[in-house]
Design an enzyme around this catalytic site. Structure first.
Site, PDB file in Angstrom:
ATOM      1  CG  HIS A 167      -1.938  -1.143   1.133  1.00  0.00           C
ATOM      2  ND1 HIS A 167      -2.551  -1.670   2.240  1.00  0.00           N
ATOM      3  CD2 HIS A 167      -2.382  -1.866   0.068  1.00  0.00           C
ATOM      4  CE1 HIS A 167      -3.341  -2.665   1.866  1.00  0.00           C
ATOM      5  NE2 HIS A 167      -3.257  -2.804   0.558  1.00  0.00           N
ATOM      6  CB  SER A 174      -8.866  -8.098  10.040  1.00  0.00           C
ATOM      7  OG  SER A 174      -8.825  -6.814   9.452  1.00  0.00           O
TER       8      SER A 174
END
Ligand SMILES: [Zn+2]
Length: 488
Positions: free
Chosen positions: A238, A329
């Site tokens: 990212h 997650s």
């Protein structure tokens, strides 16, 4: 009765006590070989001249990958919240299964091509908030923005839609940048750095933009990512908070927080320079791009997306033997897909797939990954000390276990009586009875009496082993296919 004395010990192994079949003899021989192949003791100060002759190697670095003796049933849960690293393994909470800890240790200690996917959870201990938890970045931002923008909205690709949202985005970037500049890598980051130093890290794919890992010497990256191998050990999926770039001309530079203090993005100096040259040449302006932090917002493509695709394809083909998914997650579809593909490749190579996070994965993620050997819940920062604790005790008891087979070692005695309590399985276990039968078989091997007719076979194999030991002692590679045990 046949006996053999290892060069480093006067203790004796009684070979006639407990084996019957050819397989069992091989098992015993392997155990003996393990003694000779064990890491040598650290050099003492008195043998200065000796140490000059010996190769300088890390005595504890694993030389070879032993056979995996136990694999938890798919989806096994291991809760490490109550693990106390000051206690021996056998004295841990009943909920902590030693065999599962052993599997975790095996995966991190012996795997040779480890792929790691990390998320914000591994940086929380350094003071950088994660994104989604109740104390996470998104919640914190929501309470500080004047427009009531949610934290997530500030990472959306339309964040430049208004001056107000741009100003809030810039404020958040500056805050995050300052935070990361004042933070140190965590124990978990350092453990990954050590794995990379030992040349066992295939790749670290991080979703974090905080650059804590890339400050470590063996987890460096390049911005932008190079076109050709060797690719860097760390891939920032990212982007990075430490760099800014121009989306128009791709100019790239370290982030200067001062430039992002306004409600408008700063103009790109490279585009300005080019524009001035064109104007001097009486050419038409091609426009001037804006600078932005080199982070990937939601619904955006990574500027190095194509290269990341090439690298992940290369990694998938290189038979990774371990996948660690830590502190995430796994909510981003692209990352989830990468994990799924890596898990498939690791499973095909009979490797270890381990989830480490404060929370369990939801069922859709478990289903999507398909193979998840171990789901470790708790603080990932405890993992290095758990591994170290297990390693210490394994090393301390290894000799005793091999030299004095009649004395049960803490590790073997801890793992032999099957614990009734386990942390459980997230999904239905595939075949727990398989595991029990395996252990039952191992127990059967111990305590048997050897048949006289098999002693000749043992004698022959021991003779070959003795030759090998002698070749180790003289430091001569005397026989084809046999390497001195302490030779790297
Ligand atoms: Zn530009």
């Amino acid at each position: 009765m046949m006996m053999i004395t290892p060069p480093s010990s006067q203790e004796v192994i009684d070979l006639t006590s407990d084996c019957e079949s050819d397989i069992e003899i091989t098992q015993i021989i392997e155990n003996i070989v393990e003694i000779y192949d064990s890491p040598p003791s650290p050099p003492t100060s008195e043998s200065d001249s000796d140490s000059k002759c010996k190769p300088k190697t890390n005595p504890y670095k694993p030389k070879r990958k032993p056979k995996l003796k136990y694999r938890p049933p798919n989806g096994t849960l291991l809760n490490i919240e109550t693990y106390d690293s000051s206690l021996p393994i056998e004295n841990q909470d009943d909920d902590i299964d030693n065999e599962d800890v052993g599997f975790l240790h095996y995966a991190l200690k012996y795997s040779k091509r480890i792929a790691v996917i990390t998320g914000a959870g591994i940086s929380v201990a350094s003071g950088i908030p994660d994104f989604r938890s109740s104390n996470g970045l998104f919640q914190g931002i929501k309470s500080t923005t004047t427009t009531g923008s949610s934290g997530k909205a500030l990472f959306e690709s339309d964040v430049y839609r208004s001056e107000q949202s741009t100003a809030e985005f810039h404020a958040m970037i500056n805050q995050l940048h300052e935070m990361t500049q004042n933070s140190e890598p965590t124990k978990f980051h350092r453990m990954l750095n050590t794995i990379s130093e030992e040349d066992r890290l295939l790749r670290l794919y991080t979703q974090n933009i905080d650059c804590l890992e890339t400050t470590l010497p063996h987890l460096r990256t390049t911005v932008p990512i190079m076109n050709k191998p060797p690719y860097p050990p760390t891939i920032q999926l990212h982007g990075t908070i430490n760099y800014m770039y121009c989306a128009k001309c791709n100019w790239n530079s370290e982030l200067e927080p001062g430039l992002f203090s306004d409600h408008q993005p700063p103009a790109c100096p490279e585009c300005l320079k080019l524009d001035e040259t064109r104007r001097n040449d009486n050419k038409r302006s091609q426009g001037i791009g804006c600078l932005r932090p080199r982070i990937v917002l939601y619904n955006e493509f990574h500027p190095d997306g194509e290269k990341i695709g090439q690298i992940s394809s290369t990694d998938l083909r290189s038979k990774p033997d371990c996948l660690i998914i830590a502190g995430t997650s796994l909510k981003i579809p692209g990352v989830k897909r990468l994990v799924k593909e890596l898990a498939r490749a690791v499973h095909a190579a009979n490797g270890c797939i381990i989830w480490i996070n404060i929370e369990q994965p939801n069922m859709s993620i478990v289903d999507s990954i398909e193979h998840l050997d171990l789901i470790v819940t708790g603080d990932c920062q405890d993992i290095p000390s758990i591994i170290e604790n297990y390693d210490d005790q394994l090393r301390n008891t290894k000799g005793k276990r091999n030299y004095k087979r009649q004395t049960p070692s803490p590790i073997s005695s801890a793992s032999s009586p099957k614990k009734t309590q386990r942390s459980g399985y997230l999904s239905a276990p595939q075949s727990p009875q398989k595991k029990d039968s395996k252990f039952a078989k191992n127990k059967q091997i111990k305590g048997r009496v050897i048949k006289p007719e098999t002693q000749n076979l043992i004698h022959k194999r021991l003779q070959s082993l003795t030759d090998r030991v002698q070749s180790v002692n003289t430091g001569v590679k005397s026989r084809k296919g046999l390497k001195p045990a302490f030779d790297n």
